[in-house]
Design an enzyme around this catalytic site. Structure first.
Site, PDB file in Angstrom:
ATOM      1  N   ASN A 140       0.863  -1.181   0.000  1.00  0.00           N
ATOM      2  CA  ASN A 140       0.000   0.000   0.000  1.00  0.00           C
ATOM      3  C   ASN A 140       0.900   1.232   0.000  1.00  0.00           C
ATOM      4  O   ASN A 140       1.520   1.545   1.013  1.00  0.00           O
ATOM      5  CB  ASN A 140      -0.905  -0.028   1.243  1.00  0.00           C
ATOM      6  CG  ASN A 140      -1.739   1.238   1.374  1.00  0.00           C
ATOM      7  OD1 ASN A 140      -1.796   2.058   0.467  1.00  0.00           O
ATOM      8  ND2 ASN A 140      -2.394   1.388   2.528  1.00  0.00           N
ATOM      9  N   LYS A 195       0.086   4.300  -0.169  1.00  0.00           N
ATOM     10  CA  LYS A 195      -0.543   5.465   0.455  1.00  0.00           C
ATOM     11  C   LYS A 195      -0.322   6.701  -0.430  1.00  0.00           C
ATOM     12  O   LYS A 195      -0.328   6.586  -1.648  1.00  0.00           O
ATOM     13  CB  LYS A 195      -0.038   5.644   1.887  1.00  0.00           C
ATOM     14  CG  LYS A 195      -0.194   4.337   2.703  1.00  0.00           C
ATOM     15  CD  LYS A 195       0.041   4.493   4.168  1.00  0.00           C
ATOM     16  CE  LYS A 195      -0.148   3.140   4.861  1.00  0.00           C
ATOM     17  NZ  LYS A 195       0.006   3.214   6.299  1.00  0.00           N
ATOM     18  N   HIS A 206      -9.489   1.165   5.282  1.00  0.00           N
ATOM     19  CA  HIS A 206      -8.177   1.359   5.908  1.00  0.00           C
ATOM     20  C   HIS A 206      -8.349   2.306   7.095  1.00  0.00           C
ATOM     21  O   HIS A 206      -9.137   3.257   7.037  1.00  0.00           O
ATOM     22  CB  HIS A 206      -7.186   1.935   4.885  1.00  0.00           C
ATOM     23  CG  HIS A 206      -5.781   1.896   5.400  1.00  0.00           C
ATOM     24  ND1 HIS A 206      -5.311   2.805   6.310  1.00  0.00           N
ATOM     25  CD2 HIS A 206      -4.776   1.019   5.177  1.00  0.00           C
ATOM     26  CE1 HIS A 206      -4.056   2.496   6.620  1.00  0.00           C
ATOM     27  NE2 HIS A 206      -3.706   1.409   5.935  1.00  0.00           N
ATOM     28  N   GLU A 222      -6.691   4.679   8.148  1.00  0.00           N
ATOM     29  CA  GLU A 222      -6.472   6.100   7.866  1.00  0.00           C
ATOM     30  C   GLU A 222      -7.722   6.725   7.243  1.00  0.00           C
ATOM     31  O   GLU A 222      -8.045   7.885   7.510  1.00  0.00           O
ATOM     32  CB  GLU A 222      -5.235   6.260   6.962  1.00  0.00           C
ATOM     33  CG  GLU A 222      -3.959   5.981   7.764  1.00  0.00           C
ATOM     34  CD  GLU A 222      -2.810   5.405   6.957  1.00  0.00           C
ATOM     35  OE1 GLU A 222      -2.823   5.490   5.725  1.00  0.00           O
ATOM     36  OE2 GLU A 222      -1.892   4.841   7.596  1.00  0.00           O
ATOM     37  N   GLU A 237      -5.111  -4.961  10.619  1.00  0.00           N
ATOM     38  CA  GLU A 237      -4.065  -3.952  10.783  1.00  0.00           C
ATOM     39  C   GLU A 237      -4.286  -3.203  12.095  1.00  0.00           C
ATOM     40  O   GLU A 237      -5.044  -2.212  12.135  1.00  0.00           O
ATOM     41  CB  GLU A 237      -4.105  -2.940   9.634  1.00  0.00           C
ATOM     42  CG  GLU A 237      -3.875  -3.539   8.263  1.00  0.00           C
ATOM     43  CD  GLU A 237      -3.354  -2.495   7.279  1.00  0.00           C
ATOM     44  OE1 GLU A 237      -2.283  -2.727   6.731  1.00  0.00           O
ATOM     45  OE2 GLU A 237      -4.008  -1.465   7.082  1.00  0.00           O
ATOM     46  N   GLY A 249       2.840   2.253  10.770  1.00  0.00           N
ATOM     47  CA  GLY A 249       3.773   3.378  10.616  1.00  0.00           C
ATOM     48  C   GLY A 249       4.531   3.724  11.880  1.00  0.00           C
ATOM     49  O   GLY A 249       5.177   4.765  11.949  1.00  0.00           O
ATOM     50  N   SER A 261       3.761  -2.210  10.148  1.00  0.00           N
ATOM     51  CA  SER A 261       5.220  -2.297  10.300  1.00  0.00           C
ATOM     52  C   SER A 261       5.794  -3.653   9.886  1.00  0.00           C
ATOM     53  O   SER A 261       6.724  -4.156  10.520  1.00  0.00           O
ATOM     54  CB  SER A 261       5.636  -1.929  11.729  1.00  0.00           C
ATOM     55  OG  SER A 261       5.269  -0.589  12.017  1.00  0.00           O
TER      56      SER A 261
END
Ligand code: 13P
Length: 251
Positions: A10, A12, A96, A98, A168, A174, A214
């Protein structure tokens, strides 16, 4: 039952047009007959150029990071599923963390996106996972169960069998802090149990469940060796071709 193993990257909001082509080319050149299906998820502006790079590779597929829930119309700034199909997209990330956080995407909205994507014959990669405070309160299993319940469990068994799940944990995205292989296995096994209860053992055993947060060359092998972890959804490390290729080779 053997499940489809997947290494998905991904990107992003990273990589411009030229950088995207270069990254896709580096991955495509390095990957010959991978153990897992490789999925690249560039930003919208790179979808068609990345597709041109990978179109002759059976083992590499194209995903989008999002699609709008409506099919067309006056939605300035949005991208429809038919537009994505027209540039070679076969997989779409849904939910996701985010997008849940920054775009207020609710479980109910995500259920509608899943329906739309399946109705068009594409594969949703449904993302779920808890924040740190929920993990610390010990309610992470129930939290993820509720995400599945509200966004996926309205599907027929036949429809459900066509999607991919990505666990996730938000605290691992991250941050450099990876869930331990045992933490990932515990959640994946529980997700599989819920699917078995809702549908059948056969469907549970056939569902691909990816881990994200990660994932790096240094931890991919240990994570992917767990019986219920069928691959990874990789952010930062998917932007470096040598790292992502090493992750692809970790199965
Ligand atoms: P990182 O691998 O950078 O933690 O990102 C994970 C992720 O969000 C993939 O969708």
């Amino acid at each position: 039952m053997s499940r489809q193993l997947i290494a998905a990257g991904n990107w992003k909001m990273n990589k411009n047009y030229e950088e995207g082509i270069a990254l896709a080319q580096a991955i495509s050149n390095a990957v010959q007959e991978p153990e897992a299906l490789v999925i690249l998820t560039p930003p919208f502006t790179s979808l068609s150029s990345v597709f041109e790079v990978i179109r002759d590779k059976k083992s590499i597929k194209l995903a989008a990071q999002n699609c709008h829930v409506e099919k067309k119309g006056a939605f300035t700034g949005e991208v429809s599923i038919d537009m994505l199909i027209s540039v070679g997209v076969e997989y779409i990330l849904v939910g996701h963390s985010e997008r849940r956080a920054y775009n207020q995407e609710s479980n109910e909205l995500l259920a509608r996106k899943v329906d739309l994507i399946l109705s068009k014959g594409l594969t949703p990669i449904f993302c779920c996972g808890e924040a740190l405070d929920i993990r610390e309160a010990g309610t992470h299993i129930d939290f993820v169960a509720n995400q599945l319940q509200e966004s996926l469990f309205h599907l027929s068994e036949e429809a459900f069998r066509r999607l991919v799940i990505a666990y996730e944990p938000i605290w691992a995205i991250g941050t450099g802090v990876t869930a331990s292989p045992e933490q990932a296995q515990e959640m994946h096994q529980n997700i599989r149990r819920l699917i078995a209860k809702q549908y059948s053992v056969d469907t549970a055993e056939g569902t691909t469940i990816l881990y994200g947060g990660s994932v790096k060359p240094a931890n991919a092998r240990d994570l992917f060796s767990k019986p219920d972890v069928d691959g990874g959804l990789v952010g930062g490390a998917s932007l470096k071709p040598e790292d992502f290729v090493e992750i692809i080779r970790s199965f």
